[in-house]
Design an enzyme around this catalytic site. Structure first.
Site, PDB file in Angstrom:
ATOM      1  N   CYS A 139     129.242  -6.379 -73.138  1.00 40.85           N
ATOM      2  CA  CYS A 139     129.402  -5.582 -71.923  1.00 40.85           C
ATOM      3  C   CYS A 139     128.848  -6.341 -70.717  1.00 40.85           C
ATOM      4  O   CYS A 139     129.499  -6.434 -69.666  1.00 40.85           O
ATOM      5  CB  CYS A 139     128.694  -4.240 -72.083  1.00 40.85           C
ATOM      6  N   CYS A 140     127.661  -6.919 -70.860  1.00 32.97           N
ATOM      7  CA  CYS A 140     127.075  -7.734 -69.791  1.00 32.97           C
ATOM      8  C   CYS A 140     127.976  -8.926 -69.469  1.00 32.97           C
ATOM      9  O   CYS A 140     128.116  -9.317 -68.305  1.00 32.97           O
ATOM     10  CB  CYS A 140     125.691  -8.234 -70.192  1.00 32.97           C
ATOM     11  N   CYS A 221     122.225  -1.901 -64.393  1.00 35.27           N
ATOM     12  CA  CYS A 221     123.248  -0.874 -64.513  1.00 35.27           C
ATOM     13  C   CYS A 221     122.592   0.456 -64.879  1.00 35.27           C
ATOM     14  O   CYS A 221     121.558   0.496 -65.554  1.00 35.27           O
ATOM     15  CB  CYS A 221     124.268  -1.267 -65.575  1.00 35.27           C
ATOM     16  N   CYS A 224     121.564   1.356 -68.457  1.00 37.26           N
ATOM     17  CA  CYS A 224     120.615   0.424 -69.059  1.00 37.26           C
ATOM     18  C   CYS A 224     119.295   0.332 -68.297  1.00 37.26           C
ATOM     19  O   CYS A 224     118.528  -0.607 -68.485  1.00 37.26           O
ATOM     20  CB  CYS A 224     121.246  -0.958 -69.156  1.00 37.26           C
ATOM     21  N   CYS A 249     120.382 -10.376 -69.728  1.00 40.85           N
ATOM     22  CA  CYS A 249     121.819 -10.120 -69.785  1.00 40.85           C
ATOM     23  C   CYS A 249     122.617 -11.396 -69.935  1.00 40.85           C
ATOM     24  O   CYS A 249     123.804 -11.368 -70.248  1.00 40.85           O
ATOM     25  CB  CYS A 249     122.279  -9.378 -68.525  1.00 40.85           C
TER      26      CYS A 249
END
Length: 259
Positions: A139-140, A221, A224, A249
Protein backbone atom coordinates in the site's frame (compact mmCIF):
# COMPACT_ATOMS: atom_id res chain seq x y z
CA UNK A 1 -4.93 18.33 24.13
CA UNK A 2 -7.35 21.19 24.01
CA UNK A 3 -5.46 23.57 21.72
CA UNK A 4 -6.74 23.85 18.13
CA UNK A 5 -4.92 25.69 15.39
CA UNK A 6 -7.02 24.49 12.47
CA UNK A 7 -7.85 28.02 11.39
CA UNK A 8 -5.12 30.10 13.05
CA UNK A 9 -1.37 29.53 12.92
CA UNK A 10 0.92 30.45 15.77
CA UNK A 11 1.46 34.22 15.73
CA UNK A 12 4.76 35.77 16.75
CA UNK A 13 4.39 37.19 20.24
CA UNK A 14 0.97 35.59 20.78
CA UNK A 15 0.32 33.55 23.89
CA UNK A 16 -0.10 29.88 22.87
CA UNK A 17 -3.23 28.06 23.97
CA UNK A 18 -2.79 25.94 27.08
CA UNK A 19 -2.19 22.34 26.06
CA UNK A 20 -1.19 23.23 22.50
CA UNK A 21 1.88 21.70 20.88
CA UNK A 22 3.63 25.06 21.11
CA UNK A 23 2.89 25.45 24.82
CA UNK A 24 3.99 21.87 25.52
CA UNK A 25 7.10 21.60 23.40
CA UNK A 26 8.59 24.93 22.28
CA UNK A 27 12.04 25.17 23.86
CA UNK A 28 15.26 26.62 22.46
CA UNK A 29 18.59 25.03 23.26
CA UNK A 30 21.62 27.21 24.07
CA UNK A 31 23.08 26.55 20.59
CA UNK A 32 19.85 27.12 18.68
CA UNK A 33 20.97 30.33 16.97
CA UNK A 34 24.08 28.64 15.58
CA UNK A 35 22.09 25.57 14.62
CA UNK A 36 19.58 27.70 12.69
CA UNK A 37 22.35 29.57 10.87
CA UNK A 38 24.00 26.28 9.87
CA UNK A 39 20.68 24.96 8.57
CA UNK A 40 20.16 28.02 6.36
CA UNK A 41 23.73 27.63 5.08
CA UNK A 42 23.12 23.97 4.18
CA UNK A 43 19.90 24.80 2.33
CA UNK A 44 21.50 27.71 0.47
CA UNK A 45 24.52 25.63 -0.56
CA UNK A 46 22.32 22.78 -1.83
CA UNK A 47 20.16 25.20 -3.83
CA UNK A 48 23.27 26.74 -5.42
CA UNK A 49 24.78 23.35 -6.24
CA UNK A 50 21.59 22.00 -7.85
CA UNK A 51 20.00 24.92 -9.69
CA UNK A 52 16.52 24.05 -10.91
CA UNK A 53 16.94 20.41 -9.88
CA UNK A 54 16.26 20.40 -6.13
CA UNK A 55 12.96 19.82 -4.35
CA UNK A 56 11.75 19.76 -0.78
CA UNK A 57 9.78 16.53 -0.42
CA UNK A 58 7.51 17.71 2.37
CA UNK A 59 5.35 15.40 4.45
CA UNK A 60 3.63 18.55 5.76
CA UNK A 61 4.71 17.67 9.31
CA UNK A 62 6.10 20.22 11.78
CA UNK A 63 9.71 19.72 10.68
CA UNK A 64 8.87 20.10 7.01
CA UNK A 65 6.86 23.25 7.68
CA UNK A 66 9.98 24.76 9.28
CA UNK A 67 11.99 23.93 6.15
CA UNK A 68 9.29 25.43 3.90
CA UNK A 69 9.35 28.59 6.01
CA UNK A 70 13.14 28.82 5.67
CA UNK A 71 12.90 28.36 1.90
CA UNK A 72 10.33 31.15 1.67
CA UNK A 73 11.98 33.45 4.22
CA UNK A 74 15.38 33.28 2.52
CA UNK A 75 13.93 33.17 -1.01
CA UNK A 76 15.78 30.01 -1.87
CA UNK A 77 15.24 28.58 -5.37
CA UNK A 78 13.98 25.23 -4.11
CA UNK A 79 10.77 23.64 -5.40
CA UNK A 80 8.24 22.31 -2.89
CA UNK A 81 6.57 18.98 -3.55
CA UNK A 82 4.31 16.71 -1.52
CA UNK A 83 2.50 13.38 -1.81
CA UNK A 84 -1.28 13.27 -1.53
CA UNK A 85 -1.73 9.56 -0.96
CA UNK A 86 -5.52 9.68 -1.12
CA UNK A 87 -5.64 8.52 2.50
CA UNK A 88 -4.44 11.63 4.35
CA UNK A 89 -6.34 13.43 7.11
CA UNK A 90 -8.32 16.42 5.85
CA UNK A 91 -6.21 18.61 8.14
CA UNK A 92 -3.05 17.49 6.35
CA UNK A 93 -4.46 18.11 2.87
CA UNK A 94 -5.62 21.57 3.96
CA UNK A 95 -2.00 22.52 4.66
CA UNK A 96 -1.20 22.42 0.94
CA UNK A 97 -3.48 25.40 0.24
CA UNK A 98 -2.34 27.09 3.44
CA UNK A 99 1.28 27.01 2.22
CA UNK A 100 0.29 28.71 -1.02
CA UNK A 101 -1.85 31.29 0.79
CA UNK A 102 0.69 32.00 3.55
CA UNK A 103 3.86 32.06 1.46
CA UNK A 104 2.66 32.63 -2.09
CA UNK A 105 4.58 29.53 -3.17
CA UNK A 106 3.27 26.80 -5.46
CA UNK A 107 3.26 23.22 -4.18
CA UNK A 108 3.72 20.35 -6.61
CA UNK A 109 1.27 17.60 -5.61
CA UNK A 110 1.92 14.01 -6.66
CA UNK A 111 -0.85 11.43 -6.30
CA UNK A 112 -0.86 7.66 -6.75
CA UNK A 113 -2.10 6.18 -10.00
CA UNK A 114 -5.86 5.92 -9.54
CA UNK A 115 -6.18 2.58 -11.33
CA UNK A 116 -3.50 1.01 -9.15
CA UNK A 117 -5.28 2.14 -5.97
CA UNK A 118 -8.66 0.88 -7.19
CA UNK A 119 -7.19 -2.49 -8.11
CA UNK A 120 -5.38 -2.84 -4.78
CA UNK A 121 -8.47 -2.00 -2.74
CA UNK A 122 -10.66 -4.29 -4.86
CA UNK A 123 -8.26 -7.20 -4.36
CA UNK A 124 -7.25 -6.65 -0.74
CA UNK A 125 -9.89 -4.41 0.84
CA UNK A 126 -9.80 -1.00 2.57
CA UNK A 127 -8.11 -2.48 5.66
CA UNK A 128 -5.34 -4.37 3.86
CA UNK A 129 -2.61 -2.51 5.77
CA UNK A 130 -3.71 -4.21 8.99
CA UNK A 131 -3.66 -7.71 7.49
CA UNK A 132 0.08 -8.16 6.96
CA UNK A 133 3.34 -6.26 6.77
CA UNK A 134 3.64 -7.20 3.10
CA UNK A 135 0.25 -5.70 2.26
CA UNK A 136 0.97 -2.56 4.28
CA UNK A 137 4.24 -2.07 2.44
CA UNK A 138 2.51 -2.72 -0.87
CA UNK A 139 0.00 0.00 0.00
CA UNK A 140 2.84 2.40 0.88
CA UNK A 141 4.52 1.45 -2.37
CA UNK A 142 1.70 2.46 -4.64
CA UNK A 143 0.55 5.46 -2.57
CA UNK A 144 3.98 6.88 -1.68
CA UNK A 145 6.98 5.33 -3.42
CA UNK A 146 5.65 5.45 -6.98
CA UNK A 147 4.54 9.11 -6.72
CA UNK A 148 7.84 10.01 -5.03
CA UNK A 149 9.65 8.53 -8.01
CA UNK A 150 7.78 10.94 -10.27
CA UNK A 151 8.56 13.86 -7.94
CA UNK A 152 12.28 13.10 -8.04
CA UNK A 153 12.48 12.37 -11.77
CA UNK A 154 14.99 14.70 -13.44
CA UNK A 155 16.07 16.06 -10.05
CA UNK A 156 19.52 15.73 -8.56
CA UNK A 157 18.74 16.61 -4.93
CA UNK A 158 15.92 16.49 -2.43
CA UNK A 159 15.34 17.76 1.10
CA UNK A 160 13.65 15.91 3.96
CA UNK A 161 12.63 16.67 7.54
CA UNK A 162 14.31 13.60 9.05
CA UNK A 163 15.75 14.16 12.53
CA UNK A 164 17.97 11.90 14.65
CA UNK A 165 15.67 12.30 17.63
CA UNK A 166 12.65 10.83 15.83
CA UNK A 167 13.47 7.17 16.42
CA UNK A 168 16.28 4.72 17.12
CA UNK A 169 16.32 3.80 13.43
CA UNK A 170 17.00 7.45 12.59
CA UNK A 171 19.49 8.05 15.39
CA UNK A 172 22.46 8.42 13.04
CA UNK A 173 20.77 10.32 10.21
CA UNK A 174 23.48 12.38 8.45
CA UNK A 175 22.99 15.91 7.17
CA UNK A 176 23.80 14.67 3.68
CA UNK A 177 23.28 11.27 2.14
CA UNK A 178 22.81 9.71 -1.29
CA UNK A 179 19.68 7.83 -2.29
CA UNK A 180 19.72 4.69 -4.42
CA UNK A 181 19.73 6.79 -7.59
CA UNK A 182 22.75 8.80 -6.43
CA UNK A 183 20.80 11.98 -5.71
CA UNK A 184 21.82 14.22 -2.84
CA UNK A 185 19.44 13.73 0.08
CA UNK A 186 19.69 16.66 2.46
CA UNK A 187 18.32 16.06 5.95
CA UNK A 188 18.43 19.75 6.81
CA UNK A 189 17.18 19.44 10.41
CA UNK A 190 19.02 16.26 11.36
CA UNK A 191 20.38 17.69 14.63
CA UNK A 192 17.31 19.72 15.64
CA UNK A 193 15.39 18.71 18.73
CA UNK A 194 11.58 18.60 18.90
CA UNK A 195 11.47 21.61 21.20
CA UNK A 196 13.55 23.64 18.74
CA UNK A 197 11.17 22.80 15.88
CA UNK A 198 8.26 24.19 17.88
CA UNK A 199 10.23 27.20 19.13
CA UNK A 200 10.87 28.15 15.51
CA UNK A 201 7.19 27.61 14.59
CA UNK A 202 6.09 29.81 17.49
CA UNK A 203 8.59 32.57 16.79
CA UNK A 204 7.85 32.83 13.07
CA UNK A 205 4.13 32.08 12.91
CA UNK A 206 4.60 28.98 10.79
CA UNK A 207 1.36 27.24 9.73
CA UNK A 208 1.11 23.70 11.09
CA UNK A 209 -1.19 20.71 11.17
CA UNK A 210 -3.75 21.04 14.00
CA UNK A 211 -3.44 17.30 14.59
CA UNK A 212 -0.13 18.07 16.31
CA UNK A 213 -2.28 19.61 19.04
CA UNK A 214 -3.88 16.19 19.52
CA UNK A 215 -0.76 14.25 20.55
CA UNK A 216 0.20 13.30 16.99
CA UNK A 217 3.87 14.27 16.59
CA UNK A 218 4.31 12.05 13.52
CA UNK A 219 1.45 12.15 11.01
CA UNK A 220 1.03 9.90 8.01
CA UNK A 221 -2.03 8.41 6.34
CA UNK A 222 -5.17 8.48 8.47
CA UNK A 223 -5.58 4.67 8.83
CA UNK A 224 -1.95 4.36 9.93
CA UNK A 225 -1.70 7.21 12.47
CA UNK A 226 -2.94 7.50 16.04
CA UNK A 227 -2.26 9.78 18.98
CA UNK A 228 0.53 8.71 21.33
CA UNK A 229 0.43 8.44 25.10
CA UNK A 230 2.77 10.22 27.50
CA UNK A 231 6.12 8.46 27.50
CA UNK A 232 5.63 6.67 24.18
CA UNK A 233 8.29 7.07 21.47
CA UNK A 234 7.91 9.86 18.93
CA UNK A 235 6.76 7.52 16.14
CA UNK A 236 4.72 5.12 18.29
CA UNK A 237 1.54 6.34 16.63
CA UNK A 238 2.67 5.19 13.17
CA UNK A 239 1.77 1.60 12.21
CA UNK A 240 1.34 0.90 15.93
CA UNK A 241 0.29 -2.73 15.33
CA UNK A 242 3.68 -3.61 13.83
CA UNK A 243 7.07 -4.44 15.27
CA UNK A 244 9.11 -1.31 16.00
CA UNK A 245 11.82 -2.31 13.50
CA UNK A 246 9.30 -2.35 10.61
CA UNK A 247 8.09 1.21 11.07
CA UNK A 248 9.18 2.80 7.81
CA UNK A 249 7.18 3.15 4.61
CA UNK A 250 10.19 2.87 2.33
CA UNK A 251 10.64 6.55 1.48
CA UNK A 252 13.77 6.73 3.63
CA UNK A 253 15.07 3.17 3.37
CA UNK A 254 18.07 2.37 1.23
CA UNK A 255 17.36 -0.69 -0.90
CA UNK A 256 21.09 -1.10 -1.50
CA UNK A 257 21.69 -1.30 2.23
CA UNK A 258 18.95 -3.90 2.58
CA UNK A 259 17.10 -2.17 5.40
Amino acid sequence: MSGDSSTVSALPGAEPAAGSAIALYARKGPDFKAKLAATVERLSAAAAAHPGRIVQATSLGAEDMVITDLIARHRLPIAIGTLDTGALHAETVDLIDRITTHYGLPVEVFRPQAEAVVTFVREHGERAMYESLALRKACCGLRKLEPLGRMLKDRSAWITGLRREQSEARGEVPFEDRDDAGRLKLNALADWRWGEVWAYIAEHGVPFNPLHDQFMPSIGCAPCTRAIAVGEPFRAGRWWWEDEQAKECGLHVSQAAGH
